[in-house]
Motif scaffolding. Sequence first.
Motif, short mmCIF file in Angstrom:
data_model
loop_
_atom_site.label_atom_id
_atom_site.label_comp_id
_atom_site.label_asym_id
_atom_site.label_seq_id
_atom_site.Cartn_x
_atom_site.Cartn_y
_atom_site.Cartn_z
N LEU A 134 0.83 -1.21 0.00
CA LEU A 134 0.00 0.00 0.00
C LEU A 134 0.86 1.25 0.00
N ASP A 135 1.97 1.22 0.75
CA ASP A 135 2.87 2.39 0.75
C ASP A 135 3.38 2.65 -0.66
N ALA A 136 3.73 1.56 -1.36
CA ALA A 136 4.24 1.73 -2.74
C ALA A 136 3.14 2.32 -3.61
N LEU A 137 1.90 1.82 -3.45
CA LEU A 137 0.79 2.35 -4.25
C LEU A 137 0.58 3.83 -3.96
N ASN A 138 0.54 4.15 -2.65
CA ASN A 138 0.27 5.54 -2.29
C ASN A 138 1.33 6.49 -2.80
N SER A 139 2.57 5.99 -2.88
CA SER A 139 3.61 6.90 -3.35
C SER A 139 3.58 7.05 -4.87
N GLN A 140 2.97 6.12 -5.59
CA GLN A 140 2.97 6.20 -7.05
C GLN A 140 1.68 6.78 -7.64
N LEU A 141 0.55 6.44 -7.03
CA LEU A 141 -0.73 6.85 -7.62
C LEU A 141 -0.95 8.33 -7.37
N SER A 142 -1.43 9.02 -8.41
CA SER A 142 -1.58 10.46 -8.24
C SER A 142 -2.75 10.79 -7.31
N ALA A 143 -3.71 9.88 -7.18
CA ALA A 143 -4.84 10.10 -6.28
C ALA A 143 -5.54 8.77 -6.05
N ALA A 144 -6.51 8.76 -5.15
CA ALA A 144 -7.18 7.50 -4.81
C ALA A 144 -8.00 6.97 -5.99
N HIS A 314 10.51 -9.71 -2.05
CA HIS A 314 9.39 -9.32 -2.93
C HIS A 314 9.60 -7.92 -3.48
N TYR A 315 8.99 -7.69 -4.60
CA TYR A 315 8.98 -6.32 -5.13
C TYR A 315 7.59 -5.97 -5.64
N THR A 316 7.40 -4.66 -5.76
CA THR A 316 6.16 -4.14 -6.33
C THR A 316 6.53 -3.43 -7.63
N LEU A 317 5.78 -3.72 -8.67
CA LEU A 317 5.97 -3.02 -9.94
C LEU A 317 4.68 -2.26 -10.23
N ILE A 318 4.83 -0.98 -10.55
CA ILE A 318 3.64 -0.16 -10.84
C ILE A 318 3.86 0.57 -12.16
N ALA A 319 2.90 0.42 -13.07
CA ALA A 319 3.01 1.07 -14.38
C ALA A 319 1.67 1.72 -14.70
N GLN A 320 1.72 2.61 -15.67
CA GLN A 320 0.51 3.31 -16.06
C GLN A 320 0.17 2.97 -17.50
N VAL A 321 -1.09 3.04 -17.83
CA VAL A 321 -1.49 2.83 -19.23
C VAL A 321 -0.77 3.87 -20.08
N CYS A 322 -0.17 3.39 -21.16
CA CYS A 322 0.62 4.27 -22.03
C CYS A 322 -0.26 5.21 -22.83
N GLY A 323 0.22 6.40 -22.98
CA GLY A 323 -0.39 7.29 -23.97
C GLY A 323 -1.71 7.90 -23.54
N GLY A 324 -2.17 7.60 -22.32
CA GLY A 324 -3.45 8.19 -21.89
C GLY A 324 -3.21 9.51 -21.20
N ASP A 325 -4.26 10.30 -21.10
CA ASP A 325 -4.13 11.52 -20.32
C ASP A 325 -4.13 11.13 -18.86
N GLU A 326 -3.63 12.03 -18.04
CA GLU A 326 -3.66 11.77 -16.60
C GLU A 326 -5.11 11.52 -16.19
N ILE A 327 -5.30 10.45 -15.43
CA ILE A 327 -6.68 10.06 -15.11
C ILE A 327 -7.28 11.00 -14.07
N GLU A 328 -8.57 11.21 -14.20
CA GLU A 328 -9.28 12.07 -13.23
C GLU A 328 -9.67 11.24 -12.02
N LEU A 329 -8.85 11.19 -11.03
CA LEU A 329 -9.16 10.39 -9.85
C LEU A 329 -9.63 11.33 -8.74
N ASP A 330 -10.43 10.77 -7.84
CA ASP A 330 -10.88 11.59 -6.71
C ASP A 330 -9.69 11.95 -5.84
N LYS A 331 -9.61 13.18 -5.48
CA LYS A 331 -8.50 13.60 -4.59
C LYS A 331 -8.87 13.30 -3.16
#
Length: 331
Positions: A134-144, A314-331
């Motif tokens: 979860l810490d890895a997710l929180n540090s990578q995801l721009s919002a919830a 263990h490791y966590t790998l986090i990637a984003q969909v390529c070529g998309g605009d920044e997603i509108e996530l709830d802040k």
Amino acid sequence: MTVARDTSLGPVSRLVNGILAIKPLANFAKRQARSMMIKRAEAVGVDWRRDAQDLRSRGGELDFDPAWERELEQIQNPDLIYPDYYLQPFHAYEQGNLSWEAATEVEVAAKAVHAQLWPEVGAAGTMKLRRNYLDALNSQLSAAPRDILDIGCSVGISTFTLQTAYPQAQITGVDLSPYFLAIAQYRCQQRSPELDNSPSPHPIRWMHTAAESTGLPDNTFDLVSAFLLFHELPRTATLKILREARRVLRPGGYFAMMDSNPRAEGYVKMPPYILTLLKSTEPFLDDYFTLDIEQAMVDAGFTRPDLTHTSPRHYTLIAQVCGGDEIELDK
Ligand SMILES: C[S@@+](CC[C@H](N)C(=O)[O-])C[C@H]1O[C@@H](n2cnc3c(N)ncnc32)[C@H](O)[C@@H]1O
């Protein structure tokens, strides 16, 4: 497209595979692996047999509560065709993940396996591993994320962890074992009072389906999460699942996975005896260890993933969909 990291297995791995090709030796190794796990659980204060039995009986008088069978019937998808790899013996269970025995031992097994990661925390190691994810997710995801898909959700431990971190999200848990999903649903009902203080507005949706072809609509999730899934899969399934994850994610959505790190010293220098026991219960480990999964993610349409060490192994790998605009996530 290159997805093989190193197709040549080392001499120790080849030796181990030779041993496991001999059926009586493979069966012996499986029995040893299981008894090692049970002993390991007991060493950290987890009573494997009692806890699994309590779950089977739900604390009632009968050894096996008949409610389980009714719930299994409700959750299982009668049209599902299981992939061949899923019908093989697995984790020392003849029926693989398709039995009550396997389902009722998932939680104790997770405590036993992860107790080794940080000896000072013992049986709590599995929760620490999840918190680090979860810490890895929180540090990578721009919002919830608002919509989350947990693939290979098993009995729901990873799904509940995601729900705790993102209580406003609609979460869907997908698994091929209806037995595991029945336990997940039961645990979910047990958790309801616990959630009453900060209730989640969306109940978790459990789906008996394959992660490679979920049947879910395109572009509907902000996060697809695979916690400890890929080391259990043949390479062909992993590659299909990555494409499926890409399909169901919205532009700018995230794909995250947490799994064994093939480059971790604990695996690279694992003594042959322990490696034999491990491989006897994990038939697709070679496929996983020799796949360049970071490149496979890129080939499936994701950015090159960020890597976080989640435990010594263990490791966590986090990637984003390529070529998309920044997603509108709830802040
Ligand atoms: C090690 S368990 C995952 C553990 C779980 N995510 C957790 O955090 O405890 C792997 C799970 O993946 C499921 N699985 C394996 N192949 C699958 C597939 N193709 N589609 C969906 N689930 C799958 C298995 O039934 C099993 O429950």
